[in-house]
Design an enzyme around this catalytic site. Sequence first.
Site, PDB file in Angstrom:
ATOM      1  CB  CYS A  41      34.275  39.867  37.209  1.00  0.00           C
ATOM      2  SG  CYS A  41      35.162  39.266  35.811  1.00  0.00           S
ATOM      3  N   GLY A  62      26.466  35.398  36.857  1.00  0.00           N
ATOM      4  CA  GLY A  62      27.137  36.679  37.099  1.00  0.00           C
ATOM      5  C   GLY A  62      26.386  37.862  36.530  1.00  0.00           C
ATOM      6  N   GLY A  97      26.383  35.470  43.013  1.00  0.00           N
ATOM      7  CA  GLY A  97      27.403  35.596  44.039  1.00  0.00           C
ATOM      8  C   GLY A  97      27.075  36.751  44.979  1.00  0.00           C
ATOM      9  NE  ARG A 147      35.590  31.000  38.919  1.00  0.00           N
ATOM     10  CZ  ARG A 147      35.232  31.946  38.062  1.00  0.00           C
ATOM     11  NH1 ARG A 147      36.076  32.871  37.697  1.00  0.00           N
ATOM     12  NH2 ARG A 147      34.003  31.958  37.576  1.00  0.00           N
TER      13      ARG A 147
END
Length: 502
Positions: free
Chosen positions: A321, A361, A383, A420
Amino acid sequence: MAFFYEEPSHTFGEYLLIPGYTSADCIPEHVTLRTPVVSYNKKAGEEPALSMNIPMVSAVMQSVSDDKLAIALAKEGGISFIYGSQTIEDQAAMVARVKSYKAGFVTSDSNIRPDQTLEEVVELIKKTGHSTIAVTDDGSARGKLEGIITERDFRIDHVPANSKVSDYMTPFKDLITGKDGISLSDANDLIWTHKVNQLPVIDSNNHLVSLVFRKDFDSHETHPLELLDSNHRYIVGAGINTRDYMKRVPALLDAGVDILCLDSSEGYSEWQARALKDIHEKFGKNVKVGAGNVVDREGFMFLAENGADFVKIGIGGGSICITREQKGIGRGQATATIEVAKARDEYYAKTGIYVPICSDGGIVHDYHITLALAMGADFVMLGRYFARFDESPTNKLIINGNYVKEYWGEGSNRARNWQRYDLGGKSGLSFEEGVDSYVPYAGRLHDNVAMTVSKVVHTMCNCGALSIPELQQKAKLTLVSQVTIDEGSAHDVTVKNTSIHS
Ligand code: IMP
């Protein structure tokens, strides 16, 4: 005037657990990791409509959660959320494959033709990690079965150039096969009677239907935590967005999906409230929908009051991210989890409704899972963790002599999942919020999850807790300095063998 938080926010790596009293009864065998997934009236003594046997779900991402990973994770007791950044038909087909999967019967989609070469077999073995390849007339999944070739049929390090698969395979006439419709236990009997490692299952035209492997039958027997619905099918989730849900949700429900999750980088929005309301009104309250992501009390209260069945926490902490860098929004994942957990408890005290929360996350080490649970999370979403395994959908490659798997963010150019990040309006997103990357390949999901769960369970015993709620009650957490963090790894020595750390 703007609101200022006086304290900096923190993330998992800045915390440690202080052990609590461990009684003789507090042993790993007695620990349960069962945890609720959807909201329920706890005060009235209700049971949640859906619980998991381990507190782990896989991220709503192209590079993480497809049907293969979903099956592997359900076998361990967790849930995958199949990615929504694909057509409704493709996503529903993935869900349907999980729901129709018959444990032990593998649909082989990486087959080869008899006229192809051994070099191509080697490539396929490396790419898929499968040591057995079915040979079909046209190389397709449901082609006519011509034979089986395995890595034991030739020397993988001395492959003669231009050798044909047909010269090395076990040909059809020498294969033991099962007829379509055979039960798993009959297939297993054939495997044992004929001392073979796999049994191809074929239809009346000798076309391949599936393969049954000796090792899979054994593993089916050894999955005591597998997560099944009342029809003995694996439980599976799916990600949805705030735009096409009126079409996507019925297709996913038809395919048999068990739980949905509104997948957005920022969930404190009118779009999510509308979607929750519309879905519950149109398809009924029994359709369970998680929402998020939020990072504070206000965000949680908003989604809980609008009917979210669970709430997901986290902005900017994911490994791929770059949201914080691009937009300057986000919060340390530990601080966000702690505040949202307090809000969840406040909401429960007020309403009697317990809304599970998921920390999403930024889990880097296994112990971060234990910390997230201790801080109040009911489960975590991962993830990067799952992307490393054989079962994730991405290619396994060799980079600088090391095996890696690809892993990319939903907000990267590669995934192009701009929904998203949708804020409504006509203009699409014009910048990336995620990167495309490699992660170290780590082998089978089963082995890794077993190790992770073992670490979580042992730490819970150190804290004197036999369940997640007990951990949340008893945990003592401390913020630590950078010096303390450095002291936590091996230091002032030359490490001989690093494998003990994995
Ligand atoms: P990880 O477990 O640290 O790799 O984080 C996975 C989480 O990152 C996902 O569950 C999402 O919430 C989030 N995420 C996925 N793709 C992106 C992206 O492109 N940008 C920002 N966050 C993302």
